[in-house]
Design a protein around this motif. Structure first.
Motif, PDB file in Angstrom:
ATOM      1  N   ASP A  10       0.840  -1.204   0.000  1.00 40.29           N
ATOM      2  CA  ASP A  10       0.000   0.000   0.000  1.00 40.29           C
ATOM      3  C   ASP A  10       0.872   1.249   0.000  1.00 40.29           C
ATOM      4  N   TRP A  11       0.613   2.122  -0.936  1.00 37.89           N
ATOM      5  CA  TRP A  11       1.368   3.372  -1.051  1.00 37.89           C
ATOM      6  C   TRP A  11       0.664   4.458  -0.262  1.00 37.89           C
ATOM      7  N   ASP A  12       1.386   5.145   0.569  1.00 41.44           N
ATOM      8  CA  ASP A  12       0.856   6.219   1.414  1.00 41.44           C
ATOM      9  C   ASP A  12      -0.253   5.704   2.334  1.00 41.44           C
ATOM     10  N   ASP A  13      -0.276   4.403   2.573  1.00 43.12           N
ATOM     11  CA  ASP A  13      -1.324   3.770   3.391  1.00 43.12           C
ATOM     12  C   ASP A  13      -2.717   4.034   2.847  1.00 43.12           C
ATOM     13  N   ARG A  14      -2.796   4.454   1.575  1.00 45.25           N
ATOM     14  CA  ARG A  14      -4.111   4.827   1.032  1.00 45.25           C
ATOM     15  C   ARG A  14      -4.401   4.211  -0.322  1.00 45.25           C
ATOM     16  N   TRP A  15      -3.372   3.790  -1.032  1.00 45.34           N
ATOM     17  CA  TRP A  15      -3.567   3.367  -2.418  1.00 45.34           C
ATOM     18  C   TRP A  15      -2.998   1.974  -2.644  1.00 45.34           C
ATOM     19  N   ARG A  16      -3.699   1.227  -3.495  1.00 49.47           N
ATOM     20  CA  ARG A  16      -3.197  -0.074  -3.948  1.00 49.47           C
ATOM     21  C   ARG A  16      -3.247  -0.092  -5.479  1.00 49.47           C
ATOM     22  N   LEU A  17      -2.096  -0.324  -6.084  1.00 48.87           N
ATOM     23  CA  LEU A  17      -2.001  -0.376  -7.539  1.00 48.87           C
ATOM     24  C   LEU A  17      -1.794  -1.818  -7.992  1.00 48.87           C
ATOM     25  N   GLU A  18      -2.502  -2.191  -9.057  1.00 49.70           N
ATOM     26  CA  GLU A  18      -2.399  -3.543  -9.596  1.00 49.70           C
ATOM     27  C   GLU A  18      -2.198  -3.478 -11.097  1.00 49.70           C
ATOM     28  N   GLY A  19      -1.319  -4.373 -11.597  1.00 49.30           N
ATOM     29  CA  GLY A  19      -1.039  -4.378 -13.025  1.00 49.30           C
ATOM     30  C   GLY A  19      -0.087  -5.494 -13.398  1.00 49.30           C
ATOM     31  N   PRO A  20       0.485  -5.431 -14.589  1.00 50.72           N
ATOM     32  CA  PRO A  20       1.392  -6.486 -15.063  1.00 50.72           C
ATOM     33  C   PRO A  20       2.587  -6.663 -14.133  1.00 50.72           C
ATOM     34  N   GLU A  21       3.015  -7.922 -13.984  1.00 48.70           N
ATOM     35  CA  GLU A  21       4.196  -8.215 -13.160  1.00 48.70           C
ATOM     36  C   GLU A  21       5.456  -7.992 -13.986  1.00 48.70           C
ATOM     37  N   ILE A  22       6.173  -6.937 -13.641  1.00 51.72           N
ATOM     38  CA  ILE A  22       7.417  -6.591 -14.330  1.00 51.72           C
ATOM     39  C   ILE A  22       8.458  -6.282 -13.260  1.00 51.72           C
ATOM     40  N   LYS A  23       9.625  -6.843 -13.387  1.00 51.10           N
ATOM     41  CA  LYS A  23      10.664  -6.623 -12.392  1.00 51.10           C
ATOM     42  C   LYS A  23      11.163  -5.178 -12.421  1.00 51.10           C
ATOM     43  N   GLY A  24      11.584  -4.713 -11.249  1.00 52.02           N
ATOM     44  CA  GLY A  24      12.215  -3.402 -11.170  1.00 52.02           C
ATOM     45  C   GLY A  24      11.276  -2.227 -11.079  1.00 52.02           C
ATOM     46  N   LEU A  25       9.993  -2.474 -10.829  1.00 53.65           N
ATOM     47  CA  LEU A  25       9.032  -1.375 -10.755  1.00 53.65           C
ATOM     48  C   LEU A  25       8.910  -0.845  -9.326  1.00 53.65           C
ATOM     49  N   SER A  26       8.477   0.395  -9.201  1.00 54.56           N
ATOM     50  CA  SER A  26       8.193   0.995  -7.900  1.00 54.56           C
ATOM     51  C   SER A  26       6.995   1.911  -8.032  1.00 54.56           C
ATOM     52  N   ILE A  27       6.348   2.162  -6.903  1.00 53.02           N
ATOM     53  CA  ILE A  27       5.209   3.080  -6.859  1.00 53.02           C
ATOM     54  C   ILE A  27       5.672   4.384  -6.220  1.00 53.02           C
ATOM     55  N   ARG A  28       5.499   5.482  -6.962  1.00 51.22           N
ATOM     56  CA  ARG A  28       5.851   6.809  -6.460  1.00 51.22           C
ATOM     57  C   ARG A  28       4.758   7.789  -6.876  1.00 51.22           C
ATOM     58  N   ALA A  29       4.833   8.982  -6.359  1.00 54.07           N
ATOM     59  CA  ALA A  29       3.891  10.027  -6.773  1.00 54.07           C
ATOM     60  C   ALA A  29       4.107  10.361  -8.250  1.00 54.07           C
ATOM     61  N   THR A  30       3.035  10.757  -8.908  1.00 50.97           N
ATOM     62  CA  THR A  30       3.142  11.154 -10.318  1.00 50.97           C
ATOM     63  C   THR A  30       4.080  12.346 -10.454  1.00 50.97           C
ATOM     64  N   GLY A  31       3.873  13.356  -9.633  1.00 50.28           N
ATOM     65  CA  GLY A  31       4.767  14.512  -9.610  1.00 50.28           C
ATOM     66  C   GLY A  31       4.771  15.305 -10.910  1.00 50.28           C
ATOM     67  N   GLU A  32       5.542  16.362 -10.908  1.00 49.14           N
ATOM     68  CA  GLU A  32       5.613  17.241 -12.085  1.00 49.14           C
ATOM     69  C   GLU A  32       6.147  16.501 -13.307  1.00 49.14           C
ATOM     70  N   SER A  33       7.230  15.721 -13.109  1.00 54.13           N
ATOM     71  CA  SER A  33       7.848  15.054 -14.262  1.00 54.13           C
ATOM     72  C   SER A  33       6.923  14.003 -14.859  1.00 54.13           C
ATOM     73  N   GLY A  34       6.182  13.300 -14.002  1.00 54.02           N
ATOM     74  CA  GLY A  34       5.262  12.295 -14.518  1.00 54.02           C
ATOM     75  C   GLY A  34       4.065  12.906 -15.204  1.00 54.02           C
ATOM     76  N   LEU A  35       3.511  13.953 -14.598  1.00 55.93           N
ATOM     77  CA  LEU A  35       2.316  14.561 -15.183  1.00 55.93           C
ATOM     78  C   LEU A  35       2.630  15.192 -16.529  1.00 55.93           C
ATOM     79  N   ALA A  36       3.855  15.666 -16.708  1.00 55.83           N
ATOM     80  CA  ALA A  36       4.251  16.252 -18.004  1.00 55.83           C
ATOM     81  C   ALA A  36       4.181  15.229 -19.123  1.00 55.83           C
ATOM     82  N   LEU A  37       4.254  13.943 -18.769  1.00 50.94           N
ATOM     83  CA  LEU A  37       4.191  12.875 -19.777  1.00 50.94           C
ATOM     84  C   LEU A  37       2.773  12.358 -19.992  1.00 50.94           C
ATOM     85  N   CYS A  38       1.835  12.871 -19.214  1.00 51.31           N
ATOM     86  CA  CYS A  38       0.432  12.447 -19.344  1.00 51.31           C
ATOM     87  C   CYS A  38      -0.326  13.524 -20.109  1.00 51.31           C
TER      88      CYS A  38
END
Length: 415
Positions: free
Chosen positions: A332-360
């Protein structure tokens, strides 16, 4: 009237709804907590409950380590496991406040790791009276003056206070009858500390009828008033609030029409729901927040962002508060969120942030505020954005908020 062993056992038994299989006992070496240990030892003998004793050494006095070892010997002689936890003050902030927060956090982590659901604390009726006096001096309202709860949840652990109906002198008499000695912390008599001054004031106030018993009774009466106010506030807000993308949303005009005390409690509950935390903001900070909300101005407080737009008050996570949070998928990220998706090694859950939102590029089509999306969870592989489910780039991932409106309404009664 002498506190008998049987009466002490009965008081503890009435405070413990059902005997747990494993119960933690916080023991400092002072009279209150040592009495608690001995009473619980008597009580547990007939229940099958296993006691686990914990002592926090704050390292503030040379005698502290020796006192912790003394508790270890007492616990072991009674047949109970004992753990010493240590904390070191960095010299910043208010010492009693920092030490208290650290103590509870250390004990909560210890209990969670040891599968111990509850920890008993040695607070007495004397503590209720002393706390009431201290908070009167600070101009506290109903919540501040109300008695501490007999049960309080922190993370995965519940803290219990089974001695709130008992007096410190009676507990000391019980220990003396058993030939048990205790350690006296010099800070309890040091007038530079609020609690020491409150203890001294109680002696002076007694001729006026302001005894420990009368003040503790007032604190309990105020606790009932607090609980009534909280229940009424929750009922008023229940029909107007909704949860959206991890935020709470309330029509601004309806919120403004609520009584000031209801609005204050609604904002405090929102902080607990969004950011967690065990202690509410201080009164002055809450007054500034209420003024900002009333004026429709954005404000950040306690890791939350309060903003009014399009006729709605939105309370969500402050982006800066989660900028450094990282966890692996499946947790659980931030004790509030659960993300589910494809199993791929080397992944992490972080905030979207400015750099991520710029890509959306399609984030505006979500109709969610930019600040909400900045604080929303996303999937990363190193510095590469893999998915941002709330910001229009799911890429096979989903994000589920683990908190709902019902849980928000329960936060009105969280103390």
């Amino acid at each position: 009237m002498t506190l008998t062993d049987a009466a002490a056992r009965d008081a503890v038994a009435s405070a413990l709804a059902a005997p747990p299989a494993r119960l933690g006992v916080a023991v400092s070496g002072g009279s209150d907590s040592l009495a608690l240990l001995h009473i619980l030892h008597d009580w547990a003998t007939g229940t099958g409950t296993a006691l686990y004793v914990v002592t926090v050494n704050h390292g503030l006095r040379p005698e502290a380590a020796e006192e912790a070892e003394m508790v270890r010997r007492v616990a072991n002689d009674l047949g109970h496991d004992h753990t010493i936890l240590t904390w070191h003050w960095d010299g910043t902030g208010n010492l009693p406040d920092r030490a208290r927060r650290a103590r509870y956090a250390l004990m909560a982590d210890w209990a969670a790791a040891g599968d111990i659901p509850e920890i008993a604390l040695g607070h007495t009726a004397d503590d209720l009276a002393e706390t009431l006096l201290m908070r009167l001096a600070r101009g506290a309202g109903v919540d501040g003056l109300a008695a501490m709860n007999a049960r309080r949840r922190q993370g995965q652990v519940t803290f219990l206070r089974p001695l709130l109906s008992l007096r410190r002198p009676d507990l000391r008499a019980l220990l003396t009858r058993r030939g048990v000695t205790w350690a006296d912390d010099p800070s309890n008599d040091d007038p530079q500390y609020d609690r020491a001054r409150a203890r001294a004031a109680l002696t002076a106030l007694e001729p006026l009828g302001l005894t420990v018993e009368s003040l503790a009774t007032s604190a309990r009466n105020l606790a009932r008033a607090r609980d009534t106010l909280s229940a009424a506030a929750a009922a008023q807000v229940a029909g107007m609030v909704r949860a959206e993308a991890g935020d709470l949303v309330i029509p601004a005009d309806q919120f403004a029409a609520l009584p000031a005390e209801t609005r204050r409690r609604a904002l405090l509950a929102a902080i607990r729901w969004v950011a967690g935390g065990d202690y509410p903001p201080r009164g002055a900070a809450m007054l500034r927040l209420m003024d900002a909300v009333a004026a429709g101005k954005p404000m950040a407080l306690s890791g939350c962002l309060f903003a009014t737009a399009r006729g709605e008050l939105r309370i969500g996570r402050e982006p800066a508060a989660v900028a450094g949070l990282v966890c692996p998928p499946g947790t659980d990220w931030d004790d509030r969120w659960r993300l589910e998706g494809p199993e791929i090694k080397g992944l992490s859950i972080r905030a979207t942030g400015e750099s991520g939102l710029a890509l959306c590029t399609d984030w505006r089509e979500t109709s969610l505020p930019r600040t909400t999306l900045l604080a929303a969870p996303a999937v990363w592989k190193g510095d590469t954005l893999v998915a941002a489910p709330l910001a229009g780039r799911p890429e096979g991932w989903s994000a589920t908020c683990l908190r709902n409106v019902k849980q928000y309404l329960s936060c009105f009664s969280a103390h």
